[in-house]
Design a protein around this motif. Structure first.
Motif, PDB file in Angstrom:
ATOM      1  N   GLY A  39      -0.700  16.415   5.695  1.00 32.44           N
ATOM      2  CA  GLY A  39      -0.818  14.967   5.618  1.00 32.44           C
ATOM      3  C   GLY A  39      -2.156  14.417   6.079  1.00 32.44           C
ATOM      4  N   HIS A  40      -3.136  15.272   6.255  1.00 33.67           N
ATOM      5  CA  HIS A  40      -4.454  14.860   6.738  1.00 33.67           C
ATOM      6  C   HIS A  40      -5.544  15.473   5.856  1.00 33.67           C
ATOM      7  CE1 HIS A  40      -2.117  13.927  10.337  1.00 33.67           C
ATOM      8  NE2 HIS A  40      -3.139  13.259  10.809  1.00 33.67           N
ATOM      9  N   GLY A  41      -6.654  14.747   5.765  1.00 32.76           N
ATOM     10  CA  GLY A  41      -7.810  15.287   5.058  1.00 32.76           C
ATOM     11  C   GLY A  41      -7.471  15.694   3.641  1.00 32.76           C
ATOM     12  N   ARG A  42      -7.803  16.942   3.300  1.00 34.50           N
ATOM     13  CA  ARG A  42      -7.575  17.448   1.948  1.00 34.50           C
ATOM     14  C   ARG A  42      -6.336  18.324   1.852  1.00 34.50           C
ATOM     15  NH1 ARG A  42     -13.434  17.519   2.129  1.00 34.50           N
ATOM     16  NH2 ARG A  42     -14.277  16.177   0.489  1.00 34.50           N
ATOM     17  N   SER A  43      -5.501  18.337   2.889  1.00 33.98           N
ATOM     18  CA  SER A  43      -4.260  19.116   2.841  1.00 33.98           C
ATOM     19  C   SER A  43      -3.147  18.312   2.187  1.00 33.98           C
ATOM     20  CB  SER A  43      -3.840  19.548   4.253  1.00 33.98           C
ATOM     21  OG  SER A  43      -4.716  20.546   4.752  1.00 33.98           O
ATOM     22  N   ASP A  44      -2.121  19.014   1.726  1.00 33.86           N
ATOM     23  CA  ASP A  44      -0.990  18.372   1.074  1.00 33.86           C
ATOM     24  C   ASP A  44      -0.171  17.553   2.066  1.00 33.86           C
ATOM     25  OD1 ASP A  44      -1.699  19.573  -1.296  1.00 33.86           O
ATOM     26  OD2 ASP A  44      -0.058  21.041  -1.301  1.00 33.86           O
ATOM     27  N   ASP A  59       2.432  13.682   2.511  1.00 34.93           N
ATOM     28  CA  ASP A  59       2.269  12.245   2.670  1.00 34.93           C
ATOM     29  C   ASP A  59       1.329  11.987   3.835  1.00 34.93           C
ATOM     30  OD1 ASP A  59       4.050  11.866   0.618  1.00 34.93           O
ATOM     31  OD2 ASP A  59       5.781  11.530   1.934  1.00 34.93           O
ATOM     32  N   ARG A  60       0.463  10.989   3.683  1.00 33.59           N
ATOM     33  CA  ARG A  60      -0.586  10.757   4.679  1.00 33.59           C
ATOM     34  C   ARG A  60       0.006  10.485   6.055  1.00 33.59           C
ATOM     35  NH1 ARG A  60      -4.376  13.536   3.375  1.00 33.59           N
ATOM     36  NH2 ARG A  60      -2.504  14.551   2.586  1.00 33.59           N
TER      37      ARG A  60
END
Length: 269
Positions: free
Chosen positions: A64-69, A71-72
């Protein structure tokens, strides 16, 4: 700045992106654990200093952060994040067999790193905590009083006395600028309680660095967590006038000198 490369792995909740700053013959591996709402790309300066100190450096973007999968900024269980960090450490060990590992966590990353040390501390050479969310965090209590947490943007001036740090933070498209998600707040509360009941860090060499004027994660609340988990090998550095992101502060070189000096003492001779 040191050159870096990126790779991905399938974590507990999807694909995670990892940045690595290589070193041909590292004296140690440093695994960076970033804070809430940000991403590992904000740690280029830290990684560069550590590479020049002799480290191979790795750092994931959490779920959920940066370029990882994901929901934010949505995290339901921080034990999953700890497990993902353990996967990164495993890759680092595979790349550099027998090389000592140091975990460095900032803010929410300090919570993750502390829990990591409780679960996997026997495999670590040292732990560094920067402005860690452990112990008592009044912001959490306040926000959990709402069914739907209000949007309370971070004042960029609370990050550092260097105004360019706040400007870059505000303009960074990979930084989350929205409200907390309630599941994330509940998971933070659960992990704070789990850390409190899971005991001390034993003989693991630990460095705690904190800004005396940290308004986001106030010193007193973190101190209660440090006192509850510290072992006999704790080193403490509190920086007068410094705000939350001591690695991005006007005295960041002093802070990173303290980190590298501490690591030198902790590494096997």
């Amino acid at each position: 700045m040191a050159e870096s490369r990126e790779h991905t792995f399938i974590g507990t909740r999807g694909r995670n992106r990892v940045r690595a700053w290589p070193h041909d013959r590292p004296r140690y591996v440093a695994v960076l654990v970033h804070g809430y709402g940000e991403h590992i790309g904000r740690y280029e300066y830290v990684a560069d200093r550590l590479v020049r100190h002799g480290a191979a450096v790795y750092g994931p973007d959490h779920m959920g952060h940066g370029r990882s999968d994901g929901d934010r900024v949505h995290i339901e269980d921080f034990e999953d994040v700890v497990t993902d960090v353990h996967s990164v450490v495993g890759q680092a060990r595979a790349d550099h067999p027998g090389v000592p590992v140091v975990v460095i966590g900032h803010s929410m990353g300090g919570l993750i790193a502390t829990r990591y040390a409780q679960r996997y501390g026997d495999d670590l050479t040292a732990l560094v905590l920067s402005g860690p969310v452990i112990g008592e965090w009044e912001v959490l209590t306040t926000l959990l009083a709402y069914e739907e947490p209000p949007h309370t943007p971070i004042d960029p001036a609370t990050l550092s006395r260097d105004p360019s740090v706040g400007t870059a933070y505000e303009e960074d498209p990979l930084v989350w600028h929205g409200p907390f998600k309630r599941p994330t707040l509940e998971a933070l509360a659960t992990t704070l309680a789990e850390i409190a009941k899971s005991g001390r860090l034993g003989a693991l060499p630990t460095l705690w660095v904190h800004g005396a004027d940290d308004a986001l994660v106030p010193l007193a609340g973190s101190r209660s967590g440090i006192e509850a988990t510290k072992g006999p090998n704790l080193t403490e550095r509190i920086y007068p006038g410094a705000r939350h992101e001591v690695f991005n502060e006007t005295n960041r070189d002093e802070v990173l000198d303290d980190v590298t000096t501490f690591v030198d003492r902790a590494l096997p001779t």
